[in-house]
Design a protein around this motif. Structure first.
Motif, mmCIF file in Angstrom:
data_model
loop_
_atom_site.group_PDB
_atom_site.id
_atom_site.type_symbol
_atom_site.label_atom_id
_atom_site.label_comp_id
_atom_site.label_asym_id
_atom_site.label_seq_id
_atom_site.Cartn_x
_atom_site.Cartn_y
_atom_site.Cartn_z
ATOM 1 N N ASP A 32 36.354 -2.296 62.465
ATOM 2 C CA ASP A 32 36.383 -2.222 63.935
ATOM 3 C C ASP A 32 34.998 -1.957 64.519
ATOM 4 O O ASP A 32 34.864 -1.732 65.723
ATOM 5 C CB ASP A 32 37.377 -1.144 64.392
ATOM 6 N N GLY A 33 33.963 -1.947 63.670
ATOM 7 C CA GLY A 33 32.602 -1.762 64.147
ATOM 8 C C GLY A 33 32.121 -0.320 64.119
ATOM 9 O O GLY A 33 30.917 -0.061 64.219
ATOM 10 N N SER A 34 33.026 0.641 63.975
ATOM 11 C CA SER A 34 32.626 2.055 63.994
ATOM 12 C C SER A 34 31.835 2.406 62.728
ATOM 13 O O SER A 34 31.933 1.719 61.708
ATOM 14 C CB SER A 34 33.862 2.948 64.131
ATOM 15 N N VAL A 35 31.053 3.494 62.820
ATOM 16 C CA VAL A 35 30.164 3.892 61.728
ATOM 17 C C VAL A 35 30.573 5.282 61.229
ATOM 18 O O VAL A 35 30.698 6.215 62.022
ATOM 19 C CB VAL A 35 28.696 3.906 62.206
ATOM 20 N N SER A 62 21.601 15.738 62.653
ATOM 21 C CA SER A 62 20.416 14.905 62.417
ATOM 22 C C SER A 62 20.821 13.481 62.014
ATOM 23 O O SER A 62 20.152 12.511 62.386
ATOM 24 C CB SER A 62 19.498 15.542 61.365
ATOM 25 N N LEU A 63 21.923 13.355 61.282
ATOM 26 C CA LEU A 63 22.401 12.014 60.909
ATOM 27 C C LEU A 63 22.912 11.274 62.151
ATOM 28 O O LEU A 63 22.636 10.087 62.355
ATOM 29 C CB LEU A 63 23.521 12.107 59.865
ATOM 30 N N ARG A 64 23.656 12.005 62.987
ATOM 31 C CA ARG A 64 24.184 11.409 64.220
ATOM 32 C C ARG A 64 23.074 10.937 65.155
ATOM 33 O O ARG A 64 23.175 9.882 65.779
ATOM 34 C CB ARG A 64 24.982 12.452 65.018
ATOM 35 N N GLU A 65 22.008 11.765 65.253
ATOM 36 C CA GLU A 65 20.910 11.425 66.165
ATOM 37 C C GLU A 65 20.221 10.141 65.714
ATOM 38 O O GLU A 65 19.819 9.307 66.530
ATOM 39 C CB GLU A 65 19.883 12.561 66.235
ATOM 40 N N LEU A 66 20.092 9.964 64.402
ATOM 41 C CA LEU A 66 19.444 8.747 63.909
ATOM 42 C C LEU A 66 20.346 7.535 64.153
ATOM 43 O O LEU A 66 19.883 6.475 64.589
ATOM 44 C CB LEU A 66 19.098 8.893 62.420
ATOM 45 N N ILE A 67 21.645 7.711 63.894
ATOM 46 C CA ILE A 67 22.583 6.606 64.118
ATOM 47 C C ILE A 67 22.653 6.258 65.609
ATOM 48 O O ILE A 67 22.823 5.093 65.985
ATOM 49 C CB ILE A 67 23.987 6.957 63.543
ATOM 50 N N ALA A 68 22.472 7.258 66.463
ATOM 51 C CA ALA A 68 22.536 7.002 67.911
ATOM 52 C C ALA A 68 21.499 5.960 68.340
ATOM 53 O O ALA A 68 21.738 5.191 69.264
ATOM 54 C CB ALA A 68 22.340 8.305 68.693
ATOM 55 N N VAL A 69 20.351 5.924 67.666
ATOM 56 C CA VAL A 69 19.329 4.931 68.031
ATOM 57 C C VAL A 69 19.292 3.727 67.081
ATOM 58 O O VAL A 69 18.827 2.657 67.466
ATOM 59 C CB VAL A 69 17.903 5.545 68.099
ATOM 60 N N ASP A 70 19.753 3.909 65.845
ATOM 61 C CA ASP A 70 19.617 2.841 64.843
ATOM 62 C C ASP A 70 20.958 2.315 64.319
ATOM 63 O O ASP A 70 21.012 1.735 63.225
ATOM 64 C CB ASP A 70 18.769 3.339 63.651
ATOM 65 N N ALA A 71 22.030 2.481 65.111
ATOM 66 C CA ALA A 71 23.361 2.052 64.637
ATOM 67 C C ALA A 71 23.382 0.564 64.268
ATOM 68 O O ALA A 71 24.096 0.155 63.353
ATOM 69 C CB ALA A 71 24.427 2.344 65.688
ATOM 70 N N SER A 75 27.163 -4.892 57.911
ATOM 71 C CA SER A 75 28.623 -5.040 57.869
ATOM 72 C C SER A 75 29.090 -5.902 56.700
ATOM 73 O O SER A 75 30.272 -6.158 56.557
ATOM 74 C CB SER A 75 29.115 -5.633 59.189
ATOM 75 N N GLY A 76 28.162 -6.347 55.858
ATOM 76 C CA GLY A 76 28.555 -7.190 54.717
ATOM 77 C C GLY A 76 29.242 -6.386 53.622
ATOM 78 O O GLY A 76 29.204 -5.152 53.612
ATOM 79 N N GLU A 77 29.850 -7.110 52.698
ATOM 80 C CA GLU A 77 30.574 -6.475 51.603
ATOM 81 C C GLU A 77 29.632 -5.581 50.788
ATOM 82 O O GLU A 77 28.540 -6.002 50.420
ATOM 83 C CB GLU A 77 31.188 -7.563 50.714
ATOM 84 N N ASP A 78 30.084 -4.363 50.505
ATOM 85 C CA ASP A 78 29.319 -3.400 49.693
ATOM 86 C C ASP A 78 27.969 -3.019 50.313
ATOM 87 O O ASP A 78 27.120 -2.458 49.632
ATOM 88 C CB ASP A 78 29.069 -3.933 48.277
ATOM 89 N N GLN A 79 27.764 -3.345 51.595
ATOM 90 C CA GLN A 79 26.510 -2.957 52.241
ATOM 91 C C GLN A 79 26.692 -1.640 52.993
ATOM 92 O O GLN A 79 27.797 -1.301 53.407
ATOM 93 C CB GLN A 79 26.064 -4.027 53.234
ATOM 94 N N SER A 80 25.600 -0.916 53.149
ATOM 95 C CA SER A 80 25.655 0.338 53.896
ATOM 96 C C SER A 80 24.241 0.689 54.343
ATOM 97 O O SER A 80 23.281 0.001 53.993
ATOM 98 C CB SER A 80 26.226 1.456 53.013
ATOM 99 N N LEU A 81 24.148 1.758 55.134
ATOM 100 C CA LEU A 81 22.829 2.268 55.501
ATOM 101 C C LEU A 81 22.616 3.543 54.697
ATOM 102 O O LEU A 81 23.354 4.522 54.854
ATOM 103 C CB LEU A 81 22.754 2.554 57.006
ATOM 104 N N TYR A 82 21.630 3.519 53.801
ATOM 105 C CA TYR A 82 21.335 4.685 52.971
ATOM 106 C C TYR A 82 20.478 5.651 53.775
ATOM 107 O O TYR A 82 19.404 5.289 54.256
ATOM 108 C CB TYR A 82 20.600 4.235 51.704
ATOM 109 N N LEU A 83 20.971 6.878 53.933
ATOM 110 C CA LEU A 83 20.250 7.892 54.706
ATOM 111 C C LEU A 83 19.560 8.833 53.733
ATOM 112 O O LEU A 83 20.176 9.297 52.767
ATOM 113 C CB LEU A 83 21.228 8.672 55.587
#
Ligand SMILES: *Cc1c(COP(=O)(O)O)cnc(C)c1O
Length: 366
Positions: free
Chosen positions: A94-97, A129-138, A143-151
């Motif tokens: 649904d697009g949420s992170v 701190s994770l939320r603040e980064l996602i707020a600007v870099d969401a 969204s691809g298979e097995d993809q993610s944003l490594y923090l």
């Protein structure tokens, strides 16, 4: 409800946000997200919080990603006073992170901080701190298979002082890198080199802390593993008990369904391992945390009592172990189905494809 000391909550920090005027264009970003390579490209912003012994945590900022200016006498450059974390943000259909058990990473950062004589960042600030980064870099969460944003949150001693004592000025940062499947072409079994000459940690040392020094100590044995045709290295303790790989925990599956994983004060307590073992317990497996000797491993495989061995950690999730190689032996490892089935269940939860019955997910973009 009456408030007592133990349940008062910290007021959130007020972050100053400076947008990156040279941010990647949507087209450039999409090109990167189409084929992300682990830890090579970073998002447009980073989080930075200062700490000093007098002022505590202060100057929380979100700023353009870029070089850090350090005094050449900064203690981290000389004495290695540094810790870090690794955690991922997942995009759901649904697009949420969402992220996974960030309280655990926050608590582990605190225990690493205690061992390295660094200040303990409150878990609330860690998650913020994770939320603040996602707020600007969401938009960087693929969204691809097995993809993610490594923090990658990290903290280091920045005080300019060559005396040996805990630094009184410290920096905490969070950077982020889009990543794809760690192993291309699926989780194919890895070959493991047994390190006989080197240890990554010792009794009373820093093995249970996520600190750069442990990784520095693992690089030479890792190179030895590569020279011997192996993907990864496994370390023993002084009593020849199995510890872990350079950056992943080890799990043994027995014929009767019992799952055993090494327990020791010099092993990094992995959140992936803890979660996989919880899922296994939910399925009715008995899980035992105790020391496991190299002899037990080799004899268990030879006799057929051990039916599967795998490694696990946030970056790769699960890697079945296909071969254990030593100076004078090569032990083929049995390949079973449990590792990959637990992997699938875990990633289904992380990507929102399966019910999160343990309440492990935390939404970051709302
Ligand atoms: C981070 C790490 C792990 C895995 O921990 P996860 O929380 O599962 O990512 C295992 N061993 C070492 C040495 C580590 O640094």
């Amino acid at each position: 409800m009456t408030l007592t000391d133990s349940d008062t909550t910290l007021a959130p920090l007020e972050f100053a946000v400076t947008k990156n005027l040279a941010a990647k264009s949507p087209a450039q970003r999409e090109e990167i997200l189409a084929a992300p390579a682990f830890g090579t490209v970073f998002t447009d912003h980073m989080v930075d919080i200062c700490w000093s012994s007098r002022g505590g945590w202060h100057r929380p900022r979100v700023q353009p990603y870029g070089p850090i200016s350090l005094d050449p006498a900064a203690a981290v450059l000389h004495y290695g006073q540094e810790i870090f974390e690794g955690i991922k943000a997942y995009r759901h259909a649904d697009g949420s992170v969402h992220t996974f058990r960030p309280d655990r990473n926050g608590l582990r950062l605190q225990s690493s901080a205690r061992r390295l004589a660094l200040p303990e960042l409150p878990v609330e600030y860690f998650i913020q701190s994770l939320r603040e980064l996602i707020a600007v870099d969401a938009a960087w969460v693929p969204s691809g298979e097995d993809q993610s944003l490594y923090l990658r949150p990290f903290m280091f001693a920045k005080e300019a002082f060559l005396g040996v004592r805990p630094a009184q000025k410290v920096a905490y940062y969070v950077i982020a890198s889009p990543v794809g499947a760690y192993f291309k072409g699926g989780a194919k079994p890895v070959t493991i080199w047994l390190s006989e000459d080197y240890a990554r940690a010792g009794k009373g040392g820093t093995g249970a802390a996520k600190t750069g020094g442990n990784y520095a100590a693992s690089l030479l044995p890792q190179a030895e593993a590569n020279e011997n045709g192996c993907d990864q290295v496994v370390f023993l303790d002084q009593d020849r008990n199995v510890e872990e790989l350079g950056g992943m925990n080890v799990v043994f599956v027995h014929k009767d369904g019992t799952i055993v994983t090494p327990q020791s004060d010099s092993i990094l307590p992995g959140i992936t391992r803890d979660s996989l073992l919880q899922l296994a317990e939910d399925r009715g497996h008995t899980v035992v945390r105790r020391s496991v000797s190299l002899t037990e491993w080799r004899e268990g495989v030879a006799s057929g009592d051990i039916v599967e061995v795998f490694a696990c950690g946030t970056a790769a999730v699960v890697a079945p172990i296909g071969v254990l190689k030593g100076r004078d032996f090569v032990d083929e490892q049995p390949i079973g189905e449990l590792a990959l089935s637990l992997r699938e269940e875990l990633t289904d939860i992380q990507y929102g494809r399966r019910e999160d019955r343990h309440g492990w997910l935390v939404r970051l973009d709302a």
